[in-house]
Design a protein around this motif. Sequence first.
Motif, short mmCIF file in Angstrom:
data_model
loop_
_atom_site.label_atom_id
_atom_site.label_comp_id
_atom_site.label_asym_id
_atom_site.label_seq_id
_atom_site.Cartn_x
_atom_site.Cartn_y
_atom_site.Cartn_z
N LYS A 183 -84.80 11.79 -26.11
CA LYS A 183 -84.79 10.48 -25.46
C LYS A 183 -84.13 10.58 -24.09
O LYS A 183 -83.11 11.24 -23.93
N LYS A 184 -84.74 9.90 -23.12
CA LYS A 184 -84.23 9.94 -21.76
C LYS A 184 -84.18 8.53 -21.20
O LYS A 184 -85.14 7.77 -21.36
N ALA A 185 -83.07 8.17 -20.57
CA ALA A 185 -82.89 6.82 -20.02
C ALA A 185 -83.19 6.84 -18.52
O ALA A 185 -82.82 7.78 -17.81
N TYR A 186 -83.87 5.79 -18.06
CA TYR A 186 -84.19 5.65 -16.65
C TYR A 186 -83.73 4.28 -16.17
O TYR A 186 -83.83 3.29 -16.88
N ASP A 187 -83.25 4.24 -14.91
CA ASP A 187 -82.87 2.98 -14.26
C ASP A 187 -83.89 2.64 -13.19
O ASP A 187 -84.22 3.47 -12.34
N LEU A 188 -84.41 1.41 -13.25
CA LEU A 188 -85.37 0.94 -12.26
C LEU A 188 -84.62 0.03 -11.28
O LEU A 188 -84.35 -1.13 -11.58
N THR A 189 -84.25 0.56 -10.14
CA THR A 189 -83.34 -0.12 -9.23
C THR A 189 -84.05 -0.58 -7.96
O THR A 189 -85.21 -0.25 -7.72
N SER A 190 -83.32 -1.32 -7.14
CA SER A 190 -83.87 -1.81 -5.87
C SER A 190 -84.14 -0.67 -4.90
O SER A 190 -84.91 -0.82 -3.96
N LYS A 191 -83.52 0.49 -5.13
CA LYS A 191 -83.71 1.63 -4.24
C LYS A 191 -84.92 2.47 -4.65
O LYS A 191 -85.24 3.45 -3.99
N ASP A 192 -85.54 2.10 -5.75
CA ASP A 192 -86.73 2.80 -6.22
C ASP A 192 -87.94 2.27 -5.44
O ASP A 192 -88.44 1.19 -5.71
N HIS A 195 -84.16 -3.43 -20.63
CA HIS A 195 -83.02 -4.34 -20.67
C HIS A 195 -82.08 -3.98 -19.55
O HIS A 195 -81.68 -2.82 -19.39
N LEU A 196 -81.73 -4.96 -18.73
CA LEU A 196 -80.85 -4.75 -17.58
C LEU A 196 -81.37 -3.63 -16.69
O LEU A 196 -80.61 -2.78 -16.21
N ASN A 197 -82.71 -3.64 -16.49
CA ASN A 197 -83.38 -2.66 -15.62
C ASN A 197 -83.27 -1.23 -16.12
O ASN A 197 -83.48 -0.29 -15.35
N ARG A 198 -82.96 -1.05 -17.40
CA ARG A 198 -82.89 0.30 -17.97
C ARG A 198 -83.88 0.42 -19.12
O ARG A 198 -84.00 -0.49 -19.93
N ILE A 199 -84.58 1.55 -19.17
CA ILE A 199 -85.49 1.83 -20.27
C ILE A 199 -85.17 3.20 -20.84
O ILE A 199 -84.61 4.07 -20.16
N THR A 200 -85.53 3.40 -22.09
CA THR A 200 -85.35 4.69 -22.75
C THR A 200 -86.69 5.12 -23.31
O THR A 200 -87.33 4.37 -24.06
N ILE A 201 -87.14 6.32 -22.95
CA ILE A 201 -88.41 6.84 -23.46
C ILE A 201 -88.21 8.25 -24.00
O ILE A 201 -87.22 8.92 -23.69
N ALA A 212 -82.19 -9.29 -12.09
CA ALA A 212 -82.97 -8.12 -12.49
C ALA A 212 -83.94 -7.67 -11.41
O ALA A 212 -84.20 -6.47 -11.25
N GLU A 213 -84.52 -8.61 -10.69
CA GLU A 213 -85.47 -8.34 -9.61
C GLU A 213 -85.02 -9.16 -8.40
O GLU A 213 -84.11 -9.99 -8.52
N PRO A 214 -85.63 -8.95 -7.22
CA PRO A 214 -85.14 -9.67 -6.03
C PRO A 214 -84.96 -11.16 -6.22
O PRO A 214 -83.99 -11.73 -5.74
N ARG A 230 -69.83 -6.46 -16.63
CA ARG A 230 -70.55 -5.17 -16.65
C ARG A 230 -72.04 -5.37 -16.40
O ARG A 230 -72.65 -4.67 -15.60
N ASP A 231 -72.63 -6.36 -17.08
CA ASP A 231 -74.07 -6.60 -16.94
C ASP A 231 -74.43 -7.07 -15.54
O ASP A 231 -75.46 -6.68 -14.99
N VAL A 232 -73.59 -7.92 -14.96
CA VAL A 232 -73.83 -8.42 -13.60
C VAL A 232 -73.86 -7.27 -12.60
O VAL A 232 -74.77 -7.18 -11.76
N ILE A 233 -72.88 -6.37 -12.70
CA ILE A 233 -72.79 -5.27 -11.74
C ILE A 233 -73.85 -4.21 -11.99
O ILE A 233 -74.52 -3.74 -11.07
N SER A 234 -74.05 -3.84 -13.26
CA SER A 234 -74.95 -2.72 -13.57
C SER A 234 -76.40 -3.03 -13.23
O SER A 234 -77.21 -2.12 -13.07
#
Length: 710
Positions: A324-333, A303-309, A171-173, A68-72
């Motif tokens: 609380k809102k979760a955001y994903d910081l992805t390669s497409k960002d 954690h795993l490119n996800r943050i909650t603020i 997590a990053e390139p 799960r962690d590898v894919i997400s």
Amino acid sequence: MVMQFQSLRDRQVASIERILNLNHVSPEPSTVHHDPSAANGLIPKATPILNSDGDPVWKVLVFDNLGRDVISSVLRVNDLRGWGVTIHLNLSSPRHPIPDVPVLYLVEPTAANLALINQDLSKNLYAEAYINFLSSIPRPLMEDFAAQIAEAGTAESISQVYDQYLNFIVAEPDLFSLGLGKETYWTLNSANAKDEEIDTLVERIVSGLFSVVVTMGVIPIVRCPRGGAAEMIATKLDRKLRDHILNSKDNLFSNHGQRPSTASGAPSSRPVLVIVDRNVDLIPMLSHSWTYQSLVHDVLKMHLNRITIETPIDEANPAKGRTKKAYDLTSKDFFWSRNAGVPFPQVAEDIDTELTKYKDDANEITQKAGASSLEDLQTDNPNTSAQHLKAAITLLPELRERKATLDMHMNIATALLKGIKDRQLDNFFQIEESITKQTKATMLELLNDSAKGNEPLDKLRLFIIWFLSTEQEVSRTDMERFEEALTKAGADTTALVYVKRVREVTRMTMMTSAPTQPAQQSTGGELFRGFSSISNRLTDRLPGALGTNFENLISGVKNFLPANKDITITKIVESLMDPTSASSSAIAKTEDYLYFDPRSANARGTMPAPSQARQQHASGIPGALGSLGPGTQASFGQRRQGFSEAIVFTVGGGSMDEYGNLQDWAKRTSAAGGTTVGAPKRRVVYGSTEIVNAEDFVVGELARLGREDK
């Protein structure tokens, strides 16, 4: 021939997409979908896998926690759906039968996972099964699994069984971790850790590094210091690579024998794999940083490119509270890809620039379409021409995606600014920039100052950094005063018990270069425009009291660029990659590093079990590993060998600061030109057992070791 640059993330994504495509070669190269330079915030359209009738092949994806962690970390739900995955489930969770749909398993090869897969097959939960192991399955386990399948008579249900060598998280390139948890430093340095735990941990590290090397497609030269876990891991990895090459007719590297360097495009440029123990430098695990990704990791606990603020439920009415809102910081960002390693004030300025660009683009479209805003673009508007309306509707999804991305980063910037202001992180960062200049008196004054932030842990981190860096003699009486001040501030000083023991070891290996330029600070002018612009933007966007509060929030936050200096790990890497340019002190530190070449005919001895090495407490640290290995001393020519590409691995925890510093060095020292599209001349991939933030490292590991030493 011009070649497309591939990062470690690109390569892992390509491997995962091949799995989702039932291990057939993907019809579209993944680098097109996941090239960060081409990312514009839109989700790329994937091509569904088709069966012989031209219909999509839908499937179920089942993974364990590591799968799960590898894919997400690299793909999102829409990406999976594009490759025909209708539903994804955890192997250990209760699952209902879907008998007409094939299943893809992506799991670690453990006895427990194999038993659960066998249960699924016996219950006929799915149609044919495609089993993919994250690492190579040991032969005894495979034989047991085959026996279970034969006994249950479910062999016909299995279509494929593959070892995929993907047991690492990107997590990053060019940043990876092995996902081994936040206790690896404790395990390798504690006298209370069981021998079996150490043996298992070292084997898992070797397996993960082997998978990284396989994914990169080239066998590296391995360098490491003598003694400790680094030598143990290097020797075992050398043996594993050597055995694989000798015993496999069609080995995993046979198709990559003439692999062009991903850094320069020169043929057969092998990288150097540098393995070091965490104790070589503890400061990056504790320091306060000023770059965007490091602040997000420290303040917002990414954690795993996800943050909650926390964000307001209703921006127009703050009295309604926050959610609380979760955001994903992805390669497409596109914004994250461009600004992750940039100092925070420049990020604030870029948000302003992008918002202005978005506003101008939106106004241009709406004016051509005869509408007053994007929301007014309706087909029944009599003032809208068909041609302009068609163009507007075509561009509308891209604009909305850009706006959503910028809104997300506005919210992240707001949360970061609040954390900076409350904890006075700008002050801590500025002090740490010149930490060796701080005297005992100034440090004591800082610790006793109740106005220095609202988080006692920040003061503890600052003191440990100073204690590990200073050349001044700190007497027992001095230490008691410092501990008393920290305790009075509310900090738990248990970690200091262990830090005092490890200080002498780290001081022998630490080295930093003097800044090539001083930290730049400005109270006005071009640099300060970043904070003032984002302040105005947010004040306009957040009405009423919230906007006013933001003005108060941003006032007083210092605006400066960090000094340009290389930390210990970067100096080590420079001395091994570019010895002609490295300082004599750095070369002296790595002169004794061992040299392993798995392709050479020179055989290595058999390494003893890691637990046996604990009998030699060479470092003086309880539980630390001694040196029992047969490693080879590098010749003069090998010591002066240069590399354009490196994989750097820290055993016991990694830091965003180290990753950022290595990337800055690689960019700064790379020569212009080259034949690889978008690739630097020098490239560094950074990885660790786990990427750990400062709070988890101090509270979870140093304090735990301190309690054991009392």
